[in-house]
Design a protein around this motif. Structure first.
Motif, PDB file in Angstrom:
ATOM      1  N   PHE A 703       9.382  15.336  42.146  1.00 52.74           N
ATOM      2  CA  PHE A 703       8.997  14.950  43.494  1.00 52.74           C
ATOM      3  C   PHE A 703       9.672  15.881  44.495  1.00 52.74           C
ATOM      4  CE2 PHE A 703      13.147  13.147  43.350  1.00 52.74           C
ATOM      5  CZ  PHE A 703      13.555  12.983  44.662  1.00 52.74           C
ATOM      6  N   LYS A 704       9.124  15.892  45.718  1.00 54.05           N
ATOM      7  CA  LYS A 704       9.728  16.651  46.809  1.00 54.05           C
ATOM      8  C   LYS A 704      10.472  15.681  47.706  1.00 54.05           C
ATOM      9  CE  LYS A 704       7.477  19.950  48.843  1.00 54.05           C
ATOM     10  NZ  LYS A 704       6.451  20.734  49.547  1.00 54.05           N
ATOM     11  N   PRO A 705      11.753  15.927  47.986  1.00 54.40           N
ATOM     12  CA  PRO A 705      12.502  15.011  48.866  1.00 54.40           C
ATOM     13  C   PRO A 705      11.885  14.971  50.254  1.00 54.40           C
ATOM     14  CG  PRO A 705      13.964  16.554  47.747  1.00 54.40           C
ATOM     15  CD  PRO A 705      12.577  17.023  47.493  1.00 54.40           C
ATOM     16  N   GLU A 706      11.894  13.793  50.859  1.00 53.71           N
ATOM     17  CA  GLU A 706      11.338  13.638  52.203  1.00 53.71           C
ATOM     18  C   GLU A 706      12.435  13.829  53.240  1.00 53.71           C
ATOM     19  OE1 GLU A 706       9.187  10.217  54.973  1.00 53.71           O
ATOM     20  OE2 GLU A 706       9.488   9.878  52.839  1.00 53.71           O
ATOM     21  N   ILE A 707      12.142  14.594  54.270  1.00 48.17           N
ATOM     22  CA  ILE A 707      13.130  14.857  55.311  1.00 48.17           C
ATOM     23  C   ILE A 707      13.353  13.596  56.144  1.00 48.17           C
ATOM     24  CG2 ILE A 707      11.416  15.723  56.971  1.00 48.17           C
ATOM     25  CD1 ILE A 707      14.935  17.180  56.440  1.00 48.17           C
ATOM     26  N   ARG A 708      14.615  13.255  56.365  1.00 50.79           N
ATOM     27  CA  ARG A 708      14.937  12.082  57.186  1.00 50.79           C
ATOM     28  C   ARG A 708      16.401  12.155  57.638  1.00 50.79           C
ATOM     29  NH1 ARG A 708      14.124   6.807  53.914  1.00 50.79           N
ATOM     30  NH2 ARG A 708      12.215   7.864  53.332  1.00 50.79           N
ATOM     31  N   VAL A 709      16.697  11.396  58.682  1.00 51.32           N
ATOM     32  CA  VAL A 709      18.066  11.282  59.199  1.00 51.32           C
ATOM     33  C   VAL A 709      18.536   9.865  58.923  1.00 51.32           C
ATOM     34  CG1 VAL A 709      19.536  11.412  61.242  1.00 51.32           C
ATOM     35  CG2 VAL A 709      17.621  12.991  60.991  1.00 51.32           C
ATOM     36  N   SER A 710      19.601   9.725  58.151  1.00 54.55           N
ATOM     37  CA  SER A 710      20.067   8.391  57.770  1.00 54.55           C
ATOM     38  C   SER A 710      21.187   7.877  58.668  1.00 54.55           C
ATOM     39  CB  SER A 710      20.530   8.391  56.309  1.00 54.55           C
ATOM     40  OG  SER A 710      21.496   9.403  56.097  1.00 54.55           O
ATOM     41  N   SER A 711      21.952   8.790  59.284  1.00 56.31           N
ATOM     42  CA  SER A 711      23.068   8.329  60.121  1.00 56.31           C
ATOM     43  C   SER A 711      23.433   9.411  61.133  1.00 56.31           C
ATOM     44  CB  SER A 711      24.281   7.992  59.239  1.00 56.31           C
ATOM     45  OG  SER A 711      25.342   7.498  60.022  1.00 56.31           O
ATOM     46  N   LEU A 712      23.875   8.969  62.319  1.00 55.04           N
ATOM     47  CA  LEU A 712      24.286   9.870  63.403  1.00 55.04           C
ATOM     48  C   LEU A 712      25.623   9.414  63.964  1.00 55.04           C
ATOM     49  CD1 LEU A 712      20.934  10.095  65.384  1.00 55.04           C
ATOM     50  CD2 LEU A 712      22.022  12.023  64.263  1.00 55.04           C
ATOM     51  N   ARG A 713      26.491  10.358  64.292  1.00 57.03           N
ATOM     52  CA  ARG A 713      27.762  10.015  64.934  1.00 57.03           C
ATOM     53  C   ARG A 713      28.169  11.129  65.893  1.00 57.03           C
ATOM     54  NH1 ARG A 713      26.612   5.861  63.392  1.00 57.03           N
ATOM     55  NH2 ARG A 713      27.787   4.316  62.201  1.00 57.03           N
ATOM     56  N   PHE A 714      28.673  10.717  67.054  1.00 52.90           N
ATOM     57  CA  PHE A 714      29.232  11.664  68.016  1.00 52.90           C
ATOM     58  C   PHE A 714      30.726  11.792  67.771  1.00 52.90           C
ATOM     59  CE2 PHE A 714      26.319  12.996  71.389  1.00 52.90           C
ATOM     60  CZ  PHE A 714      27.038  14.043  71.946  1.00 52.90           C
ATOM     61  N   SER A 715      31.243  13.001  67.898  1.00 52.59           N
ATOM     62  CA  SER A 715      32.684  13.201  67.756  1.00 52.59           C
ATOM     63  C   SER A 715      33.410  12.548  68.932  1.00 52.59           C
ATOM     64  CB  SER A 715      33.012  14.683  67.713  1.00 52.59           C
ATOM     65  OG  SER A 715      34.405  14.889  67.798  1.00 52.59           O
ATOM     66  N   PRO A 716      34.576  11.933  68.698  1.00 50.79           N
ATOM     67  CA  PRO A 716      35.340  11.350  69.816  1.00 50.79           C
ATOM     68  C   PRO A 716      35.723  12.383  70.870  1.00 50.79           C
ATOM     69  CG  PRO A 716      36.183  10.566  67.712  1.00 50.79           C
ATOM     70  CD  PRO A 716      35.203  11.647  67.397  1.00 50.79           C
ATOM     71  N   THR A 717      35.797  13.665  70.494  1.00 47.05           N
ATOM     72  CA  THR A 717      36.131  14.697  71.471  1.00 47.05           C
ATOM     73  C   THR A 717      34.944  15.057  72.352  1.00 47.05           C
ATOM     74  OG1 THR A 717      35.533  16.488  69.959  1.00 47.05           O
ATOM     75  CG2 THR A 717      37.788  15.677  69.856  1.00 47.05           C
ATOM     76  N   GLY A 718      33.739  14.646  71.973  1.00 48.68           N
ATOM     77  CA  GLY A 718      32.550  14.930  72.765  1.00 48.68           C
ATOM     78  C   GLY A 718      32.024  16.343  72.622  1.00 48.68           C
ATOM     79  N   ARG A 719      32.662  17.163  71.789  1.00 45.41           N
ATOM     80  CA  ARG A 719      32.265  18.558  71.654  1.00 45.41           C
ATOM     81  C   ARG A 719      31.320  18.792  70.480  1.00 45.41           C
ATOM     82  NH1 ARG A 719      34.461  21.943  74.895  1.00 45.41           N
ATOM     83  NH2 ARG A 719      33.886  23.706  73.571  1.00 45.41           N
ATOM     84  N   SER A 720      31.063  17.783  69.680  1.00 44.88           N
ATOM     85  CA  SER A 720      30.161  17.966  68.535  1.00 44.88           C
ATOM     86  C   SER A 720      29.592  16.618  68.113  1.00 44.88           C
ATOM     87  CB  SER A 720      30.903  18.617  67.361  1.00 44.88           C
ATOM     88  OG  SER A 720      31.943  17.779  66.904  1.00 44.88           O
ATOM     89  N   TRP A 721      28.522  16.674  67.361  1.00 49.45           N
ATOM     90  CA  TRP A 721      27.976  15.480  66.724  1.00 49.45           C
ATOM     91  C   TRP A 721      27.454  15.856  65.345  1.00 49.45           C
ATOM     92  CZ3 TRP A 721      22.730  15.561  65.558  1.00 49.45           C
ATOM     93  CH2 TRP A 721      21.934  16.451  66.270  1.00 49.45           C
TER      94      TRP A 721
END
Length: 920
Positions: A703-721
């Motif tokens: 099978f071909k894996p399906e593209i998806r986003v399972s989780s998101l988090r922002f860095s506490p410093t606000g400079r990255s996620w």
């Protein structure tokens, strides 16, 4: 600058498929990860993912001898020429067919590409700018089946190509009179590796069945004769014309360059020139005992004469050639070794295992690991940032919990106590405890000091936990069950179950504690959000009605707002104190879900049933990130309730649901070609074997894996996620290339006026003007011009609005600058003199303070290690000097010159000790 986030690094995956390469100095490994390239610096223990990507998974990488260029080819044959110095794409090219291997010549002037049964030699791009970087020089036809491997002689005069038809072909890179081509047999399986001996035409060939053939040439490289009569006059006699046709029948001039075809020579041609001959002098077998599977990878280090071979069982061998003496044998994995590489010195050997996603570097002389990394070999389910932003923890479907260092990009600890998929992970507020929930019915707490599982929370009845939350104090741990619709509450201190919260009429999909109060928010498929008061007998404080099934809930960092994602694709915002809805965003159309190959409806129709499954507020609370079953991550402005930007997390067409429309070339009268079951095959995708079966599984699913986003988090410093996706853990950070972003700009604010203020020693005015112009280099110049003793005075005279800006700039500079004391003095004076005013706006400047704390902590860790190391060195030097200072009876009889030498060495050791103490 708020939305100027760019792809920064790829974590969670270190190797997928393709060949490994070492850098020119041998200190870094270049590894293909999906459709991207990661560089792992083994000396500095850091990793970097190049900001370039192909349209499909990468199959082979060729690195130039000087280490400046790399040619990257994907599954379809699309190639990129990349500069490893500037990290930029220099040229695009398409070979139109899958490429099996690519290799530069040692002199860097040519490179050979093998595709199907042909070897193509191109002129390598030089230092001059060229319109066409890849110019085809010659095409070599010889093998009857696909070519598999390449190797060059040290003088770049010849190269050898191995094939699946069990033959090996030696070709001349120039028009040699005595070597145009030569075919070697002797094997009964696919050729895996073919290698020239150092400064010789002697050959070693290795086949998949574990056979090594040693071939000896009767000609030295210097004995190759260049063909002089390239431009022949037109023959006058028909007999001469026939001879010329026979002689030149192997060469055809055309638009695609010179074509050389291997054919059987006639007796007349054999008499003309004494051609290069090969003779098989020995044959060796790897699998005499029958303990090994197929030989899958091989490489040869010419200076040390060491052959490294990897097998499908995860075992590798080191042999010394040509005697075939076994030096070392070790099992490093239980999966197939897909790629092997040796660095220039021959000390380090790199191994890649594609099934497990492993990348290992082994130092064979000391028999120790230099580098050992493994990503999640199944999908990642969740992630969480540590409170200081230095670490990221991830949980995956493989049941593992991994902790990654955001500075180095490497995993430093893996917890394997869970026996099923990990559904959620989080840090406590201290940053030293990780809590994870799993489908195995347990919630576990891990200690980052001793790296152990010190708490295991379970429910009275078996339950699969799909959501998790820990309160601000770190004392209460809650987890939601997806089958019993209940929320379980435990005490971290005692490990006991405190309460079972019932009331939801559907599976609990997400939990979130308020950052400022002991209130738990739970969202469920029963279309409600319930707020539980932890201080008032765990009763329901409020119930918020939703328009559809709730999927995710998130508190704003100040605890004054609640965001909820529902099944109809909407994000609604609520005031948790008044239980009133303050706004909503319809994000269904922003997802832009792609069409899967097996879908029978269009992507537009499919998108109607899609929704966001993960939400996360930014560090300042002004925007919110949202992701789901799509290749896009959306960032919304909460106040304006509008889409600010969409991030495309991948352009890799090897994943499913990437394209909006199906390619009509894949459609037949019976439907999509993807619906045709081809079995395991050699195509794209992942083979899933039957449980418990290691080999010989005839029922592999493909099978071909399906593209998806399972989780998101922002860095506490606000400079990255960061986002956990099908491709891995993607980290996006602020783009530093935006140079000009002024604040309160005026005609008088120019670099000349700023430098004039510096000459007048009006430091405060110079800083204000520099921050109004907001150019990083100029701000750094102004700040570092201020005398150290003037820093308190300047800090006290700064306007309040520039104090926060200066503090943020100091935090950013402190991360990379070597002037630690200087910038620490700035930070200390700003916090001491303006502490009360900053405290009143603590919520707004929290990301800046987190960034400052992260920078200080990183320097503290590195300096403490250095100080410990110096302390042991000083103790050793002191003990050594004392030992030399004690006179022994035997030493008294020695000569005077030896005593003088001792005195001099004592003086030197004492001086070095004093210097070391001064440095410390």
């Amino acid at each position: 600058m708020k939305f100027a986030y760019r792809f920064s690094n790829l974590l969670g995956a270190v190797y997928r498929q393709g060949n490994l390469n070492f850098s020119k100095d041998g200190n870094a490994v270049i590894s293909p990860v999906g459709n991207r390239i990661s560089v792992f610096d083994l000396k500095n223990n850091t990793s970097e993912t190049l900001p370039v990507s192909t349209t499909k998974n990468i199959t082979c990488v060729g690195v130039s001898p000087d280490g400046n260029l790399a040619v990257v080819v994907d599954e379809d044959g699309a190639a990129l020429l990349i500069s490893l110095i500037t990290r930029a794409v220099l040229h695009h090219f398409h070979f139109h067919k899958p490429v099996s291997s690519i290799r530069f010549s040692p002199d860097g002037r040519k490179f050979v590409v093998t595709k199907e049964n042909v070897a193509l030699m191109y002129h390598a791009p030089g230092k001059h700018r060229e319109f066409n970087a890849f110019v085809l020089d010659k095409s070599y036809y010889g093998p009857y089946d696909e070519t598999t491997c390449i190797d060059w002689t040290d003088d770049s005069k010849c190269f050898v190509v191995g094939s699946k038809d069990m033959s090996t072909w030696v070709f001349g890179a120039e028009r040699w009179a005595n070597l145009i081509y030569y075919s070697l047999g002797g094997h009964k399986d696919v050729i895996v590796g073919c290698f020239f001996e150092k400064d010789s035409l002697d050959l070693y060939t290795v086949s998949q069945d574990g056979t090594l053939c040693v071939w000896e040439s009767d000609t030295e490289p210097d004995g190759l004769v260049l063909k002089k009569n390239q431009d022949k006059p037109k023959p006058s006699r028909p007999e001469d014309e026939e001879e010329d046709e026979e002689e030149e029948g192997s060469r055809v001039e055309g638009e695609e360059g010179e074509v050389i075809r291997g054919k059987v020579k006639t007796a007349k041609e054999k008499e003309k020139t004494k051609n290069v001959r090969y003779k098989q002098i020995s044959k060796h077998f790897f699998n005499k005992e029958g303990d090994f599977n197929n030989l899958t990878a091989a490489t040869y280090h010419k200076p040390t004469h060491i052959l490294v071979t990897g097998f499908a069982s995860g075992i590798f061998h080191l042999h010394e050639l040509p005697e075939f003496n076994l030096i070392h044998s070790l099992s490093i994995s239980d999966q197939r070794i897909a790629s092997v590489a040796v660095n220039c010195s021959g000390d380090w050997i790199g191994f890649g295992c594609s099934r497990m996603g492993q990348l290992l570097v082994w130092e064979w002389q000391s028999e120790s690991y230099v580098f050992k990394q493994q990503g999640h070999f199944n999908n990642m389910a969740s992630l969480a940032y540590s409170p200081d932003g230095q670490h990221i923890v991830t949980g995956g479907d493989d049941g593992k919990v991994k902790v990654w260092n955001t500075n180095s990009g490497l995993c430093f600890v893996t917890f394997t106590e869970h026996t099923s998929s990990v559904t959620n992970v989080t840090f406590t507020s201290s940053g030293f405890v990780i809590v994870s929930a799993s489908l195995d019915g347990t919630v576990r707490a891990f200690d980052l000091h001793r790296y152990r599982n010190f708490r295991t929370f379970t429910s009275p009845r078996p339950a699969q936990f799909s959501s998790l939350a820990v309160d601000v104090s770190g004392e209460l741990v809650s987890a939601g069950a997806q089958d019993s619709f209940e929320i379980f509450l435990w005490s971290m201190q005692t490990g006991r179950l405190l309460e079972v919260l019932g009331g939801h009429e559907g599976p609990v999909s997400c939990l979130c504690f308020s950052p400022v109060q002991s209130i738990l928010a739970s969202v469920s498929w029963d279309r409600t959000v319930r707020l539980w008061d932890m201080l008032d007998s765990w009763q329901v404080k409020e119930t918020l009605p939703l328009t559809s099934d709730g999927l995710s809930v998130s508190y704003r960092p100040d605890g004054q707002e609640l965001a909820v994602a529902t099944l109809n694709g909407e994000i609604s915002f609520w005031n948790p104190h008044t239980a009133a809805q303050t706004g909503s965003v319809a994000g269904r159309h922003d997802l832009e879900m792609g069409r899967k190959e097996t879908d029978k409806v269009t992507a537009k129709q499919t998108a109607k049933g899609k929704s966001f499954t993960s939400l996360c507020y930014s560090a300042d609370g002004e925007s919110i990130l949202a992701g789901g079953q799509s290749k896009f991550v959306c960032i919304y402005n909460v106040k304006e309730q509008m889409l600010m930007k969409k991030f495309e997390i991948s352009c890799n067409l090897s994943f499913d649901a990437m394209e909006e429309f199906l390619d009509r070339r894949k459609m037949t009268e019976f439907g999509s070609l993807a619906l045709v079951d081809d079995g395991a095959g050699d195509g794209d995708g992942v083979n899933i074997s039957l449980p418990g079966v290691r080999k010989g599984d005839m029922s592999s699913r493909h099978f071909k894996p399906e593209i998806r986003v399972s989780s998101l988090r922002f860095s506490p410093t606000g400079r990255s996620w960061a986002a956990t996706t099908t491709e891995g853990l993607l980290v996006y950070s602020l783009d530093g290339s935006l140079v000009f972003d002024p604040y309160d700009l005026d005609l008088d604010v120019t670099p000349a006026s700023i430098r004039k203020q510096l000459r007048l020693q009006d430091w405060a005015s110079a800083i204000v003007l520099a921050f109004r112009l907001n150019e990083k280099a100029l701000k750094q110049e102004v700040l570092e011009t201020v005398p150290h003793e003037q820093i308190p005075v300047v800090c006290s005279s700064l306007p309040d609005i520039y104090v926060e800006k200066l503090l943020g700039f100091v935090a950013a500079c402190l991360e990379k600058s070597g002037h630690l004391q200087f910038y620490m003095t700035w930070a200390q004076n700003l916090l001491m003199l303006h502490g009360q005013k900053l405290k009143n706006r603590s919520g707004a400047i929290l990301p800046t303070l987190q960034a400052l704390q992260k920078s200080i902590q990183r320097h503290f860790d590195s300096l403490s290690k250095l100080c410990d190391f110096n302390m042991y060195n000083i103790r050793y030097a002191a003990a050594l000097s004392k030992q030399r200072g004690v006179k022994r009876p035997a030493e008294e009889e020695q000569q005077e010159d030896e005593e003088e030498d001792e005195e001099q060495s004592e003086e030197m050791s004492e001086a070095s000790l004093e210097d070391a103490e001064m440095m410390l």
